[in-house]
Design an enzyme around this catalytic site. Structure first.
Site, PDB file in Angstrom:
ATOM      1  N   GLY A  33       0.807  -1.326   0.003  1.00 19.97           N
ATOM      2  CA  GLY A  33       0.042   0.066  -0.151  1.00 19.97           C
ATOM      3  C   GLY A  33       1.005   1.364  -0.061  1.00 19.97           C
ATOM      4  O   GLY A  33       0.092   2.354   0.149  1.00 19.97           O
ATOM      5  N   TYR A 188      12.184  15.333  11.254  1.00 17.12           N
ATOM      6  CA  TYR A 188      11.727  14.879   9.514  1.00 17.12           C
ATOM      7  C   TYR A 188      11.951  16.060   8.742  1.00 17.12           C
ATOM      8  O   TYR A 188      12.465  15.862   7.807  1.00 17.12           O
ATOM      9  CB  TYR A 188      10.474  14.137   9.825  1.00 17.12           C
ATOM     10  CG  TYR A 188       9.940  13.527   8.462  1.00 17.12           C
ATOM     11  CD1 TYR A 188      10.514  12.494   7.900  1.00 17.12           C
ATOM     12  CD2 TYR A 188       9.149  14.439   7.758  1.00 17.12           C
ATOM     13  CE1 TYR A 188      10.029  12.013   6.763  1.00 17.12           C
ATOM     14  CE2 TYR A 188       8.721  14.009   6.496  1.00 17.12           C
ATOM     15  CZ  TYR A 188       9.014  12.541   6.078  1.00 17.12           C
ATOM     16  OH  TYR A 188       8.620  12.137   4.797  1.00 17.12           O
TER      17      TYR A 188
END
Length: 280
Positions: A33, A188
């Protein structure tokens, strides 16, 4: 220097297998996915032999979990444009300093000794926070996986590939420089921002070797990590009323790997479907 002639009618016709005979490494392909699998399926459908990198322990530790690597490879094989197109896979923990170079070697060896395309899709999820909660360990962990490993992959890819046309590198960022940024995921955002900033420098460094370097921001993509009211609220921020799906950025990324994108390098491309971010 002579001008290039206009393309012939034959050259203008779209090849259904524009990557036939080329080889690609796609990192971060641990889940059917995910974006990595979607990109690999597109590349294989276009005729490329593909090596899938996975780091199953990372996804196993996440709420969405990991798939069996062979199941991911089978999903890519099902999309092959030619039945004999090779699809292989292998693991690597890219937080290790020597892992990127070893992964390039492993992928090239599995695909017959040559790599033409590098899609650096992997990233570290979690282990992040706000300005008040981040610490040195969080920053170092994201630096090692999200930025350092990508630059080392690019370095090893460039050293491995003979100079000549057809070389492609696509890195991934996350729109951290748009609107309000990502204040809840500073580690991040910092490392992904570094990749966006270094894109043009890498493109300039590798242009003479026939390697085009671009970066894609896929925007919010439904990779089975969110549902409920928050999912619906985010869907409402798209003009189409739906999230991006993995194949949405995959179409752009795979196109950048073809000769149709041979004159595009040094770009950071947003593939967000008109997503309306707060503050913008």
């Amino acid at each position: 220097m002579p001008r290039l002639p206009a393309p012939t009618p034959e050259e203008l016709r779209r090849d259904p297998l524009p990557l036939r005979g080329r080889t690609a490494l796609v990192t971060g392909a641990s889940r059917r996915g995910g974006i990595g699998c979607a990109v690999a399926r597109r590349l294989a459908a276009y005729g490329a032999a593909v090596y899938l990198h996975h780091h199953v322990p990372h996804d196993e530790a996440m709420p969405w979990g990991a798939d069996r690597p062979e199941d991911v490879a089978d999903a890519v094989r099902a999309a092959r444009g030619a039945p004999d197109t090779l699809v292989a896979h292998g693991p690597a923990d890219l937080s290790a300093p020597d892992a990127p170079a070893r992964l390039i070697d492993d992928a090239a060896r599995a695909l017959g000794g040559r790599l033409d395309i590098l899609i650096a899709n992997h990233a570290l999820s979690g282990s992040d926070g706000t300005l008040d909660t981040i610490d040195a360990a969080m920053l170092d962990a994201h630096w090692a996986v999200d930025a350092r490993s990508v630059v080392l992959l690019v370095q090893a890819f460039a050293r491995h590939r003979p100079a000549g046309p057809g070389g492609r590198i696509v890195m991934m960022t996350s729109g951290q420089d748009i609107a309000d940024g990502m204040p809840g995921e500073l580690a991040y955002a910092l490392q992904k921002g570094a990749l966006a900033s270094v894109t043009r420098s890498l493109a300039t460094a590798l242009a003479e070797r026939g390697i085009m370097v671009n970066t894609v921001n896929p925007g919010p993509v439904d990779t089975d990590y969110l549902d409920g009211d928050t999912y619906d609220a985010i869907a409402g921020l798209f003009p189409a009323g739906r999230w991006g799906m993995p194949d949405d950025p995959a179409r752009l990324i795979s196109w950048l790997a073809t000769d149709e994108a041979a004159w595009i390098t040094g770009q950071v491309v947003d593939s967000e479907g008109g997503f309306r971010r707060t503050g913008g």
